[in-house]
Design a protein around this motif. Structure first.
Motif, PDB file in Angstrom:
ATOM      1  N   ALA A 199      40.620  53.795  78.141  1.00 29.02           N
ATOM      2  CA  ALA A 199      39.227  54.232  77.984  1.00 29.02           C
ATOM      3  C   ALA A 199      39.117  55.745  77.963  1.00 29.02           C
ATOM      4  O   ALA A 199      38.344  56.311  77.181  1.00 29.02           O
ATOM      5  N   THR A 200      39.902  56.409  78.781  1.00 28.61           N
ATOM      6  CA  THR A 200      39.851  57.869  78.851  1.00 28.61           C
ATOM      7  C   THR A 200      40.357  58.496  77.552  1.00 28.61           C
ATOM      8  O   THR A 200      39.696  59.376  76.986  1.00 28.61           O
ATOM      9  N   VAL A 201      41.500  58.040  77.079  1.00 31.49           N
ATOM     10  CA  VAL A 201      42.040  58.596  75.836  1.00 31.49           C
ATOM     11  C   VAL A 201      41.082  58.307  74.680  1.00 31.49           C
ATOM     12  O   VAL A 201      40.794  59.192  73.863  1.00 31.49           O
ATOM     13  N   ALA A 202      40.552  57.090  74.618  1.00 33.17           N
ATOM     14  CA  ALA A 202      39.609  56.739  73.551  1.00 33.17           C
ATOM     15  C   ALA A 202      38.373  57.625  73.600  1.00 33.17           C
ATOM     16  O   ALA A 202      37.899  58.107  72.561  1.00 33.17           O
ATOM     17  N   ASP A 203      37.871  57.876  74.802  1.00 35.57           N
ATOM     18  CA  ASP A 203      36.692  58.730  74.953  1.00 35.57           C
ATOM     19  C   ASP A 203      36.989  60.166  74.529  1.00 35.57           C
ATOM     20  O   ASP A 203      36.205  60.789  73.809  1.00 35.57           O
ATOM     21  N   VAL A 254      43.655  53.215  70.289  1.00 34.88           N
ATOM     22  CA  VAL A 254      44.547  53.805  71.291  1.00 34.88           C
ATOM     23  C   VAL A 254      45.620  52.797  71.701  1.00 34.88           C
ATOM     24  O   VAL A 254      46.805  53.120  71.752  1.00 34.88           O
ATOM     25  N   CYS A 255      45.204  51.575  71.983  1.00 33.38           N
ATOM     26  CA  CYS A 255      46.141  50.554  72.466  1.00 33.38           C
ATOM     27  C   CYS A 255      47.113  50.082  71.389  1.00 33.38           C
ATOM     28  O   CYS A 255      48.235  49.695  71.695  1.00 33.38           O
ATOM     29  N   PHE A 304      52.589  61.484  78.633  1.00 35.89           N
ATOM     30  CA  PHE A 304      51.297  61.217  78.016  1.00 35.89           C
ATOM     31  C   PHE A 304      51.442  60.585  76.631  1.00 35.89           C
ATOM     32  O   PHE A 304      50.531  60.645  75.814  1.00 35.89           O
ATOM     33  N   SER A 305      52.578  59.933  76.370  1.00 32.51           N
ATOM     34  CA  SER A 305      52.863  59.408  75.036  1.00 32.51           C
ATOM     35  C   SER A 305      52.252  58.050  74.738  1.00 32.51           C
ATOM     36  O   SER A 305      52.139  57.666  73.582  1.00 32.51           O
ATOM     37  N   SER A 306      51.848  57.322  75.786  1.00 34.49           N
ATOM     38  CA  SER A 306      51.296  55.982  75.585  1.00 34.49           C
ATOM     39  C   SER A 306      50.405  55.605  76.759  1.00 34.49           C
ATOM     40  O   SER A 306      50.467  56.237  77.823  1.00 34.49           O
ATOM     41  N   VAL A 307      49.619  54.571  76.564  1.00 35.38           N
ATOM     42  CA  VAL A 307      48.770  54.075  77.657  1.00 35.38           C
ATOM     43  C   VAL A 307      49.642  53.618  78.831  1.00 35.38           C
ATOM     44  O   VAL A 307      49.374  54.000  79.976  1.00 35.38           O
ATOM     45  N   PRO A 308      50.713  52.836  78.606  1.00 39.19           N
ATOM     46  CA  PRO A 308      51.556  52.464  79.747  1.00 39.19           C
ATOM     47  C   PRO A 308      52.176  53.660  80.474  1.00 39.19           C
ATOM     48  O   PRO A 308      52.305  53.648  81.698  1.00 39.19           O
ATOM     49  N   ALA A 309      52.554  54.709  79.733  1.00 37.47           N
ATOM     50  CA  ALA A 309      53.139  55.899  80.370  1.00 37.47           C
ATOM     51  C   ALA A 309      52.103  56.610  81.238  1.00 37.47           C
ATOM     52  O   ALA A 309      52.404  57.031  82.361  1.00 37.47           O
ATOM     53  N   ILE A 310      50.883  56.726  80.750  1.00 34.26           N
ATOM     54  CA  ILE A 310      49.816  57.362  81.528  1.00 34.26           C
ATOM     55  C   ILE A 310      49.485  56.508  82.750  1.00 34.26           C
ATOM     56  O   ILE A 310      49.311  57.020  83.853  1.00 34.26           O
ATOM     57  N   SER A 311      49.431  55.203  82.544  1.00 33.29           N
ATOM     58  CA  SER A 311      49.155  54.285  83.640  1.00 33.29           C
ATOM     59  C   SER A 311      50.229  54.389  84.726  1.00 33.29           C
ATOM     60  O   SER A 311      49.916  54.406  85.920  1.00 33.29           O
ATOM     61  N   ALA A 312      51.483  54.465  84.321  1.00 29.60           N
ATOM     62  CA  ALA A 312      52.583  54.610  85.282  1.00 29.60           C
ATOM     63  C   ALA A 312      52.454  55.910  86.063  1.00 29.60           C
ATOM     64  O   ALA A 312      52.692  55.950  87.280  1.00 29.60           O
ATOM     65  N   LEU A 313      52.061  56.980  85.387  1.00 26.51           N
ATOM     66  CA  LEU A 313      51.837  58.261  86.071  1.00 26.51           C
ATOM     67  C   LEU A 313      50.749  58.110  87.123  1.00 26.51           C
ATOM     68  O   LEU A 313      50.922  58.533  88.268  1.00 26.51           O
ATOM     69  N   ALA A 371      43.414  50.160  81.934  1.00 29.45           N
ATOM     70  CA  ALA A 371      42.056  50.218  81.375  1.00 29.45           C
ATOM     71  C   ALA A 371      41.504  51.634  81.453  1.00 29.45           C
ATOM     72  O   ALA A 371      40.885  52.119  80.495  1.00 29.45           O
ATOM     73  N   PHE A 372      41.724  52.307  82.588  1.00 25.86           N
ATOM     74  CA  PHE A 372      41.246  53.682  82.727  1.00 25.86           C
ATOM     75  C   PHE A 372      41.933  54.587  81.717  1.00 25.86           C
ATOM     76  O   PHE A 372      41.271  55.394  81.047  1.00 25.86           O
TER      77      PHE A 372
END
Length: 90
Positions: A11-15, A24-25, A66-75, A7-8
């Motif tokens: 929301a961050t990328v969308a913002d 984004v999703c 930084f290629s996807s929401v799941p990749a950013i979330s995993a980071l 979610a973070f």
């Protein structure tokens, strides 16, 4: 990857891109979303560091991270785990 970090990240990328979270999703890759470039990535990176009190090491500043929401979330999850001090029995 957790719902909270997903979610973070979304929301961050969308913002940063001034688009809705669905855009984004739903993107196959964030690089398909107009405006998602190196400057956007740096802004997302800074927000992760500020929000979670972590530092993204240079080795992780690559497009794949930084290629996807799941990749950013995993980071985020990995950085938070790495930053958590181990508790040892005395």
């Amino acid at each position: 990857m957790t719902r909270t970090t997903d979610a973070f990240a979304a929301a961050t990328v969308a913002d940063v891109l001034a688009v809705d979270e669905a855009t984004v999703c739903d993107a196959a890759t964030l690089f398909d979303v107009p405006g998602y470039d190196s400057m956007a990535i740096v802004t997302v990176l800074e927000r992760i560091e500020d929000h979670y009190g972590v530092e993204v090491p240079p080795r992780d500043v690559v497009p794949e991270t930084f290629s996807s929401v799941p990749a950013i979330s995993a980071l985020i999850d990995r950085l938070r785990t790495d930053a958590t001090p181990e508790v040892t029995a005395s």
